[in-house]
Design a protein around this motif. Sequence first.
Motif, short mmCIF file in Angstrom:
data_model
loop_
_atom_site.label_atom_id
_atom_site.label_comp_id
_atom_site.label_asym_id
_atom_site.label_seq_id
_atom_site.Cartn_x
_atom_site.Cartn_y
_atom_site.Cartn_z
N LEU A 60 0.75 -0.99 -0.05
CA LEU A 60 -0.01 -0.05 0.08
C LEU A 60 0.81 1.28 0.15
O LEU A 60 0.73 2.39 -0.40
CB LEU A 60 -0.85 -0.02 1.23
CG LEU A 60 -2.04 -0.97 1.16
CD1 LEU A 60 -2.85 -1.19 2.45
CD2 LEU A 60 -3.05 -0.76 0.13
N MET A 61 1.89 1.22 0.76
CA MET A 61 2.87 2.51 0.83
C MET A 61 3.44 2.60 -0.48
O MET A 61 3.59 3.69 -1.03
CB MET A 61 3.89 2.19 1.95
CG MET A 61 3.27 2.24 3.33
SD MET A 61 4.62 2.04 4.64
CE MET A 61 5.33 3.58 4.42
N ARG A 62 3.92 1.53 -1.17
CA ARG A 62 4.48 1.80 -2.60
C ARG A 62 3.44 2.19 -3.52
O ARG A 62 3.70 3.06 -4.26
CB ARG A 62 5.01 0.54 -3.05
CG ARG A 62 6.46 0.15 -2.28
CD ARG A 62 6.87 -1.50 -2.66
NE ARG A 62 7.37 -1.39 -4.12
CZ ARG A 62 8.46 -1.20 -4.34
NH1 ARG A 62 9.40 -0.83 -3.38
NH2 ARG A 62 8.93 -1.22 -5.41
N LEU A 63 2.31 1.73 -3.36
CA LEU A 63 1.21 2.08 -4.31
C LEU A 63 0.73 3.51 -4.12
O LEU A 63 0.66 4.42 -4.90
CB LEU A 63 -0.06 1.34 -4.07
CG LEU A 63 -1.26 1.61 -4.82
CD1 LEU A 63 -1.13 1.59 -6.20
CD2 LEU A 63 -2.50 0.83 -4.44
N LEU A 64 0.85 3.96 -2.93
CA LEU A 64 0.74 5.50 -2.67
C LEU A 64 1.82 6.15 -3.12
O LEU A 64 1.38 7.34 -3.53
CB LEU A 64 0.46 5.45 -1.09
CG LEU A 64 0.33 7.00 -0.79
CD1 LEU A 64 -1.04 7.65 -1.03
CD2 LEU A 64 0.17 7.11 1.16
N ALA A 65 2.88 5.91 -2.86
CA ALA A 65 4.07 6.51 -3.45
C ALA A 65 3.84 6.85 -5.04
O ALA A 65 4.21 8.01 -5.64
CB ALA A 65 5.34 6.04 -3.02
N TYR A 66 3.61 5.72 -5.56
CA TYR A 66 3.52 5.64 -7.27
C TYR A 66 2.39 6.44 -7.51
O TYR A 66 2.38 7.44 -8.58
CB TYR A 66 3.52 4.23 -7.71
CG TYR A 66 4.63 3.40 -7.50
CD1 TYR A 66 5.65 3.93 -7.52
CD2 TYR A 66 4.45 2.11 -7.41
CE1 TYR A 66 7.00 2.91 -7.45
CE2 TYR A 66 5.57 1.21 -7.30
CZ TYR A 66 6.73 1.66 -7.29
OH TYR A 66 7.87 0.81 -6.81
N THR A 67 1.21 6.52 -6.79
CA THR A 67 0.14 7.42 -7.17
C THR A 67 0.37 8.76 -6.99
O THR A 67 0.20 9.70 -7.86
CB THR A 67 -1.17 7.10 -6.15
OG1 THR A 67 -1.26 5.63 -6.10
CG2 THR A 67 -2.22 7.91 -6.37
N ILE A 68 1.24 9.20 -6.10
CA ILE A 68 1.65 10.80 -5.86
C ILE A 68 2.57 10.81 -6.89
O ILE A 68 2.33 12.29 -7.62
CB ILE A 68 2.39 10.86 -4.58
CG1 ILE A 68 1.31 10.50 -3.40
CG2 ILE A 68 3.09 12.35 -4.36
CD1 ILE A 68 1.75 10.79 -1.95
N ALA A 69 3.50 10.06 -7.45
CA ALA A 69 4.25 10.38 -8.45
C ALA A 69 3.53 10.64 -9.75
O ALA A 69 3.96 11.57 -10.59
CB ALA A 69 5.69 9.27 -8.56
N LEU A 70 2.64 9.76 -9.96
CA LEU A 70 1.95 9.93 -11.08
C LEU A 70 1.06 11.01 -11.02
O LEU A 70 0.97 11.80 -12.37
CB LEU A 70 0.96 8.77 -11.32
CG LEU A 70 0.00 8.58 -12.55
CD1 LEU A 70 1.02 8.61 -13.99
CD2 LEU A 70 -0.92 7.40 -12.44
#
Length: 290
Positions: free
Chosen positions: A53-63
Motif C-alpha cells: 500500500l505504501m509503494r502504491l501510494l508513493a507511485y500514485t503521488i508520483a503519477l
Amino acid sequence: FFLAATLCFVLRYRVSSTLADFLFAVISLLLGVSGILFELSSLWDASWWLWHLMRLLAYTIALGYIIVIFQQMREVQQRQVDFLNSVPAPVVAIDREFTIEFINEGGARFAGTTVEAAVGRKCYNLFKTHHCKTAECRLHQAMEKDGVFTGETVAQLDDDLSIQYSGVPTRNAGGKIVGALEYITDIREVKRIQQVLQEHMTRYMAFAEKVGGGDLSTRLQVDAGDVIGRLGVGLNRMNERLHELAGRTRETTGNITSSIAEILSTTTNQDATTRPQPTAVNQTNVNRQE
C-alpha cells in the motif's frame, strides 16, 4: 537510499519551500519505509499488505505530480500559441527539411489557407518567394550560419506581395539547431509609398532643372492634400515669386538702360554744341590784332 533521499529533500524544502521538494520527500519516505517493511514482512501478513500500500501510494503521488506537470506544460504551450496567434503578422516554424511545424492564424490568412492545411507542408510550396530553394533564403541562412537574417522578397500568392522576413534558428534541449522561426511583414504599403516618393522626386528634380535653366514659367501639377503635395505648392509659389522678381528686374533694368541712353544722348548734344567755340575765339583774336 530512499531514506537518505528523504533527508536531502527535507533540507531542500526548508530552503525552497517548493511543492516538488515536499512531494519528493514524501515519496522517498514512503519508498524507504516500504523497503524496510518488505524485509520484515511475510506473505499475506499485515506488514506485507502495508508495504504494498505504501509503494502504491508513493507511485500514485508520483503519477499525480507528473500529470500536474504535463498539464502545466500544456497550459504554458497553449498560452504561447495564443500569444503567437494574437500577433497579426505571420509567424512560421519549420524543421531542417523546411516542413511547417507551426503557423499562426495570421500566417495562414496571409497565405490564403488554414492552419490545419498549412502544417506539414513545405514552406517553399506555401509562400513561393523568389528566395525559396536558393542560398538567399533567410531561413536557410539562419540554420546554416546560426544567426538572425532579414531580407526582402516577393511572395507569389494570389498576387505578388512584397514582404520583409526574418529567419531565426530554433534549438532542441541539447542546443542543436533543429529548424528556424520565420517572422513575415507585409511591406506592400511601404513599397507603394516609396514608389510615390520616387515619382514625386523625379518630377521635382525635373522642375528644379527647368528653373535652374531659366524657365520660370513652369509649374508643378500637385495635390495639396498631403505633405508632398504641399511641398509642390510651396515650390510653385517660390517659382512665381522668382518670376515676379525677374519681371521687376527686367523692368528696372529697362528703366536704367533708358536713363543711361538719355544721359548719353544729352551729353552728345552738349558736346556737339560746344565744339565750334574755339574757332570763334580764334577769329576774334585775329581781328583784334589787325
